[in-house]
Design an enzyme around this catalytic site. Structure first.
Site, short mmCIF file in Angstrom:
data_model
loop_
_atom_site.label_atom_id
_atom_site.label_comp_id
_atom_site.label_asym_id
_atom_site.label_seq_id
_atom_site.Cartn_x
_atom_site.Cartn_y
_atom_site.Cartn_z
N ASN A 1 0.83 -1.22 0.00
CA ASN A 1 0.00 0.00 0.00
C ASN A 1 0.86 1.25 0.00
OD1 ASN A 1 -2.44 -1.40 0.25
ND2 ASN A 1 -2.48 -1.24 2.48
N GLY B 1 1.41 -1.23 3.77
CA GLY B 1 0.73 -2.49 3.41
C GLY B 1 1.24 -3.56 4.35
N GLY C 1 1.46 -6.75 4.16
CA GLY C 1 2.34 -7.75 3.54
C GLY C 1 3.74 -7.18 3.34
N ASP D 1 4.36 6.78 16.90
CA ASP D 1 3.47 6.25 15.86
C ASP D 1 3.50 4.72 15.96
OD1 ASP D 1 2.16 5.54 13.54
OD2 ASP D 1 3.37 6.79 12.20
N ASP E 1 3.32 -5.48 12.50
CA ASP E 1 4.01 -6.08 11.35
C ASP E 1 5.48 -6.35 11.69
OD1 ASP E 1 1.67 -5.78 9.86
OD2 ASP E 1 2.23 -3.77 9.19
O1 RIB Z 1 -0.14 -2.52 9.60
C1 RIB Z 1 0.04 -1.22 9.09
C2 RIB Z 1 -0.43 -1.16 7.66
O2 RIB Z 1 -1.80 -1.40 7.59
C3 RIB Z 1 -0.22 0.16 7.00
O3 RIB Z 1 1.05 0.30 6.42
C4 RIB Z 1 -1.36 0.24 6.00
O4 RIB Z 1 -0.97 0.19 4.67
C5 RIB Z 1 -2.31 -0.88 6.38
O5 RIB Z 1 -2.29 -1.88 5.47
#
Ligand code: RIB
EC number: 2.7.1.15
Length: 343
Positions: free
Chosen positions: A13, A41, A43, A280, A286
């Site tokens: 993303n 994103g 992934g 942030d 992730d």
């Molecule tokens: O987990 C964070 C992500 O979630 C962001 O980077 C955004 O693109 C959403 O997919």
């Protein structure tokens, strides 16, 4: 020993991030502090976390990491932001398809500074859906990058179509396949994940919200009077171990830390690392998943039986917590993920 190999099949993303002291109420207009456009994103963030986790020093990478996904063709944001960040983090982008029929996925993110950098995210899937709905094509791209004669790790999230995800889970959870599936149901599909699809998953990694939503999968196995939203991790994890043969259950608990449990009886909690100022929280989850998946892939590459990972799980979770703590101290998604040599 063959190098650990990790294949992330998921979303890419462009994140449009607004930093604000607080969120506006319905009908209210508010002056925010700043806007940033960055690579994201779930992934792609997790692929970057895996890549960065595998650099113990700036010039040595100990794992092979590949991204399978789709973006819009000739997208300047992909060319200038996403691809260079992925590649600069040691991630192969050969499996990223450029599609003429759709735009790169995007996320509108509001980061509320008064709420410890907490975020709210709205995603428009774009190519993450239109480019990822042909499962056979996705599998063919994956097989070209994951050496079938080696044991590797495949990492999936919830930002590509549900039907694709279910087919991929079935494929990679089949005992005939040498890959180990790490599944992070983020976000949880509104229709949920049927229990049989989880069967054989090596790692199920969730945050607290996702864990509650994922109890749908095991709802038939709740005791009468048991409330899904009130289950503590020690009650929830065994449901996934016993009824879906999930080997490892991880539940991240935000600023508190992370819970872990294995089907072979190792359970515990690793507190999160101290953080001076959270700016942030985007991509903290992730970062955790990518760092843990990399530690797990290193273990898988040794060829040792899964129960032996019990001896390593706590240190893998602690390291993933440390990396997530590094992430929340910087702005942005992908760009905020630390390299292993920085933590
Ligand atoms: O987990 C964070 C992500 O979630 C962001 O980077 C955004 O693109 C959403 O997919």
């Amino acid at each position: 020993m063959p190098p650990p190999q990790i294949c992330v099949i998921g979303s890419l993303n462009i994140d449009f991030v607004t930093y604000t002291p607080r969120c506006p109420a319905a009908g209210e207009t508010l002056t925010a502090a700043a806007l940033a456009i960055s690579a994201g994103g779930k992934g792609a963030n997790q692929a970057v976390a895996c890549g960065r986790a595998s650099f113990a020093a700036p010039d040595s990478q100990d794992a092979s990491v590949a991204m399978i996904g789709a973006v819009g063709a000739d997208d300047p944001y992909y060319a200038a932001l996403l691809r260079p960040t992925l590649e600069g983090s040691g991630v192969s982008t050969r499996g990223v398809q450029e599609r003429t029929d759709s735009q790169t996925g995007s996320a509108t993110i509001i980061v509320e500074e008064a709420a410890r950098g907490e975020n709210r995210i709205l995603v428009v899937p774009g190519a993450n859906h239109t480019g990822m709905d042909q499962v056979d094509a996705v599998l063919a791209r994956t097989q070209g990058l994951l050496h079938s004669h080696l044991e590797g790790v495949v990492l999936l999230q919830g930002e590509i179509p549900r039907a694709t995800t279910l087919r991929l889970m079935k494929h990679f959870n089949d005992p005939a396949c040498r890959a180990h599936l790490v599944f992070n149901p983020a976000p949880v599909f509104p229709e949920g994940i049927p229990l049989p699809a989880l069967a054989g998953t090596s790692v199920l990694a969730m945050n607290e919200t996702e864990a509650v939503l994922m109890t749908h999968s095991v709802a038939d196995h709740l005791r009468p009077g048991q409330n899904a939203a009130e289950l503590d991790p020690d009650e929830l994890a065994p449901l996934f171990h016993h009824h879906a043969q999930v080997h490892i259950v991880l539940i991240t608990l935000g600023a508190k830390g992370a819970y872990f449990s294995t089907a072979t009886g190792k359970r515990g909690f690793a507190p999160s690392a101290a953080v001076e100022k959270v700016v942030d929280t985007t991509a903290a989850g992730d970062t955790f998943v990518g760092y843990f998946a990399t530690a797990f892939a290193r273990f898988v590459a040794t060829g040792a039986p899964l129960p032996e990972f019990d001896a390593h799980i706590e240190s893998a979770v602690r390291r993933a917590n440390l990396a997530a703590a590094g992430c929340v101290q910087r702005k942005g998604a992908m760009q905020s993920i630390p390299f292993a040599y920085e933590i």
